[in-house]
Design a protein around this motif. Structure first.
Motif, PDB file in Angstrom:
ATOM      1  N   LEU A  12     -10.124  14.030  74.656  1.00 47.27           N
ATOM      2  CA  LEU A  12     -10.378  13.276  75.872  1.00 47.27           C
ATOM      3  C   LEU A  12     -11.861  12.987  76.021  1.00 47.27           C
ATOM      4  O   LEU A  12     -12.716  13.692  75.468  1.00 47.27           O
ATOM      5  N   VAL A  13     -12.174  11.981  76.787  1.00 49.70           N
ATOM      6  CA  VAL A  13     -13.554  11.534  76.963  1.00 49.70           C
ATOM      7  C   VAL A  13     -14.432  12.599  77.625  1.00 49.70           C
ATOM      8  O   VAL A  13     -15.650  12.621  77.429  1.00 49.70           O
ATOM      9  N   ASP A  14     -13.846  13.526  78.376  1.00 49.39           N
ATOM     10  CA  ASP A  14     -14.633  14.553  79.051  1.00 49.39           C
ATOM     11  C   ASP A  14     -14.717  15.866  78.262  1.00 49.39           C
ATOM     12  O   ASP A  14     -15.183  16.882  78.783  1.00 49.39           O
ATOM     13  N   HIS A  15     -14.316  15.838  77.001  1.00 50.38           N
ATOM     14  CA  HIS A  15     -14.394  17.054  76.182  1.00 50.38           C
ATOM     15  C   HIS A  15     -15.864  17.470  76.014  1.00 50.38           C
ATOM     16  O   HIS A  15     -16.728  16.614  75.819  1.00 50.38           O
ATOM     17  N   PRO A  16     -16.168  18.757  76.087  1.00 51.61           N
ATOM     18  CA  PRO A  16     -17.556  19.219  75.977  1.00 51.61           C
ATOM     19  C   PRO A  16     -18.264  18.844  74.671  1.00 51.61           C
ATOM     20  O   PRO A  16     -19.493  18.747  74.648  1.00 51.61           O
ATOM     21  N   LEU A  17     -17.524  18.596  73.590  1.00 51.87           N
ATOM     22  CA  LEU A  17     -18.169  18.209  72.335  1.00 51.87           C
ATOM     23  C   LEU A  17     -18.937  16.887  72.463  1.00 51.87           C
ATOM     24  O   LEU A  17     -19.882  16.648  71.722  1.00 51.87           O
ATOM     25  N   TRP A  18     -18.537  16.037  73.418  1.00 52.94           N
ATOM     26  CA  TRP A  18     -19.208  14.739  73.579  1.00 52.94           C
ATOM     27  C   TRP A  18     -20.573  14.873  74.252  1.00 52.94           C
ATOM     28  O   TRP A  18     -21.308  13.900  74.356  1.00 52.94           O
TER      29      TRP A  18
END
Length: 173
Positions: A39-45
């Motif tokens: 998902l766009v809010d994943h911490p990896l981003w």
């Protein structure tokens, strides 16, 4: 300058987190070439810059992105909408328009570095689902101070250097 490039993890975050933990102290840029299925809010981003892949579960990622780091301009695209399995021509035109020296792409799951039309095309392979080998791969790109030579070092998912893929390439100024 050091850039770490991954692609096609297809929901597997373990390898991306492990790569980050190994290279976090001396890496200037983190790139993901799509098909994360996160998902766009994943911490990896917060770390990795990513683009939209054909298997991504959100359409909130950009289809492509061009970025500058130091004296280098690069383009990132997954490649699925650019016919990347057949030709570099569509991405080459976009790279020239953007004045990018390097195009990072994914989609094929096959690691490679090729030069065409004065543009360097780099695919880190798939970190989780390789198609041409037993273990997934990722790319560490090291640039000299003038951004004229790129040392491309591929590693497998166990962080062993893959000698037969690793190479040096000259970049255009």
């Amino acid at each position: 300058m050091k850039i770490v490039v991954v692609s096609d993890n297809h929901g597997n975050t373990y390898f991306m987190e492990e790569i980050y933990s190994i290279h976090q102290e001396d890496t200037d840029e983190w790139i993901h070439c799509g098909d994360s299925e996160l998902l766009v809010d994943h911490p990896l981003w917060h770390t990795y810059k990513t683009v939209l892949g054909n298997m991504d579960i959100t359409n909130e990622f950009q289809l492509m992105r061009s970025e500058d780091i130091g004296q280098l301009r690069y383009l990132v695209a997954h490649g699925h909408q650019h016919n990347i399995k057949r030709s570099y021509s569509k991405l080459s035109k976009i790279a020239k328009k953007e004045d990018a020296q390097i195009v990072f792409y994914g989609h094929t799951h096959i690691p490679k570095v090729e030069k065409e039309d004065e543009i360097i095309f780099m695919n880190p392979g798939s970190i989780a689902q390789p198609r041409d080998r037993h273990k997934g791969t990722y790319l560490v790109l090291t640039l000299d101070d003038e951004a004229t030579i790129a040392e491309c070092t591929f590693y497998d998912q166990d962080h062993n250097k893959v000698e037969e893929l690793s190479t040096k390439v000259a970049l255009r100024k």
